[in-house]
Design a protein around this motif. Structure first.
Motif, PDB file in Angstrom:
ATOM      1  N   LEU A 112      43.280  35.904  80.311  1.00  0.00           N
ATOM      2  CA  LEU A 112      41.900  35.732  79.882  1.00  0.00           C
ATOM      3  C   LEU A 112      41.850  35.837  78.368  1.00  0.00           C
ATOM      4  N   ARG A 114      39.789  37.316  74.701  1.00  0.00           N
ATOM      5  CA  ARG A 114      38.832  38.188  74.023  1.00  0.00           C
ATOM      6  C   ARG A 114      38.408  37.517  72.722  1.00  0.00           C
ATOM      7  N   ASN A 121      32.869  42.522  70.753  1.00  0.00           N
ATOM      8  CA  ASN A 121      33.904  41.884  71.547  1.00  0.00           C
ATOM      9  C   ASN A 121      33.308  41.273  72.806  1.00  0.00           C
ATOM     10  N   TRP A 122      33.756  40.054  73.107  1.00  0.00           N
ATOM     11  CA  TRP A 122      33.291  39.315  74.271  1.00  0.00           C
ATOM     12  C   TRP A 122      34.496  38.817  75.048  1.00  0.00           C
ATOM     13  N   LEU A 123      34.322  38.651  76.361  1.00  0.00           N
ATOM     14  CA  LEU A 123      35.386  38.143  77.213  1.00  0.00           C
ATOM     15  C   LEU A 123      34.996  36.790  77.787  1.00  0.00           C
ATOM     16  N   ASP A 125      36.798  33.541  80.396  1.00  0.00           N
ATOM     17  CA  ASP A 125      37.893  33.239  81.316  1.00  0.00           C
ATOM     18  C   ASP A 125      37.522  32.001  82.125  1.00  0.00           C
ATOM     19  N   LEU A 139      31.996  43.062  76.108  1.00  0.00           N
ATOM     20  CA  LEU A 139      32.982  44.073  76.489  1.00  0.00           C
ATOM     21  C   LEU A 139      32.290  45.442  76.517  1.00  0.00           C
ATOM     22  N   LEU A 179      43.467  46.054  76.627  1.00  0.00           N
ATOM     23  CA  LEU A 179      43.059  45.249  75.476  1.00  0.00           C
ATOM     24  C   LEU A 179      44.211  44.943  74.527  1.00  0.00           C
ATOM     25  N   SER A 181      46.950  42.635  73.212  1.00  0.00           N
ATOM     26  CA  SER A 181      47.225  41.201  73.234  1.00  0.00           C
ATOM     27  C   SER A 181      48.731  40.980  73.345  1.00  0.00           C
TER      28      SER A 181
END
Length: 271
Positions: A112, A114, A121-123, A125, A139, A179, A181
């Motif tokens: 997914l 970020r 912060n946003w997710l 997918d 988030l 979180l 990466s």
């Protein structure tokens, strides 16, 4: 330096005609357009073919050949497009919990994204198949967040986060992640595992999914299902390989590959 992408070709593929800017309205619009236009599908691993994550291969397959893909392909393509627009975006890797208990120990086989935007912060997918996220999630734990389809939420599981969607009034866990990466090689290894392991769902079953307005379309072998909020699922067992082909082409908008075993494999699908 990040890999280049033909942004104009990407925007044409998802039928996005508005101006782009690294802001929240653009992010939401791109995610919705991507989920509706590019199907989720696993034809390559189902045929025993490698899934190439190199940028040129992703663009050729998803932008020019009329194909779809699964999580690594979808989200890597979206990541490249978002970076080209000016978003600060990074990959995350997850352990799938869908149809398993929340304490199951599963391999890291899902990807997914970020996005950091104005200090938040946003997710996003666009590659989880039957429960692909059609919106953008803040988030933040323990709040119900609306999307164009089902509500979603994030909950904490120890040091991890868990993505959940609400189905028929029940919260269902999709996957858990942290979180951190991962380096690109970790995505390559995970992609190799899910596309070649003999016990992988993607090597043993034909799977497809797409958003069609307020509906989720899914295909598992010969079972075609249409789900709408507030309605019972409509399931149809396709009669033969010809019907499977028509559904893939017409409902999932797939341009099927010229594989010599395609029609034989479609006719041999279990019911």
């Amino acid at each position: 330096m990040h890999p280049p992408i033909d942004l104009d070709a990407y925007l044409r593929r998802i039928a996005y005609r508005d101006a782009t800017a690294p802001d929240l309205p653009t992010l939401r619009a791109l995610v919705a357009a991507h989920a509706a236009a590019i199907p989720f599908e696993n034809l390559d691993p189902w045929f025993g073919l490698p899934v190439d994550l190199e940028p040129a291969a992703l663009q050729r397959k998803l932008l020019h050949d009329g194909r779809g893909g699964y999580c690594f392909e979808h989200n890597l393509l979206l990541q490249a497009a978002l970076r080209a627009i000016g978003f600060d975006v990074s990959a995350l890797i997850a352990r799938v919990l869908w149809r398993q208990s929340d304490d199951a120990v599963t391999p890291q086989t899902h990807m997914l994204l970020r996005v950091e935007l104005d200090g938040e912060n946003w997710l996003v997918d666009v590659g989880f198949g039957s429960q692909t996220l059609t919106g953008v999630l803040r988030l933040q734990a323990d709040i119900e967040q609306p999307t164009p389809l089902e509500p979603f939420r994030l909950v904490r599981m120890g040091d991890d986060w868990c993505m959940q969607s609400q189905l028929y009034g029940v919260w269902r866990s999709l996957y858990r992640f942290d979180l951190h990466s991962p380096p690109p090689i970790d995505l390559v290894v995970a992609n190799h595992y899910v596309s070649t392991y003999p016990g992988s769902r993607f090597t043993t079953h034909l799977v497809a999914a797409r958003i069609e307005g307020d509906r989720r379309l899914t295909l598992l072998d010969r079972e075609f299902t249409v789900r709408r909020l507030g309605h019972e699922p409509e399931r149809q067992l396709l009669r033969d390989g010809g019907e499977v082909r028509r559904v893939l082409e017409q409902r999932f908008r797939l341009r099927l590959p010229a594989h010599p075993q395609l029609y034989r494999r479609l006719h041999e699908l279990p019911g």
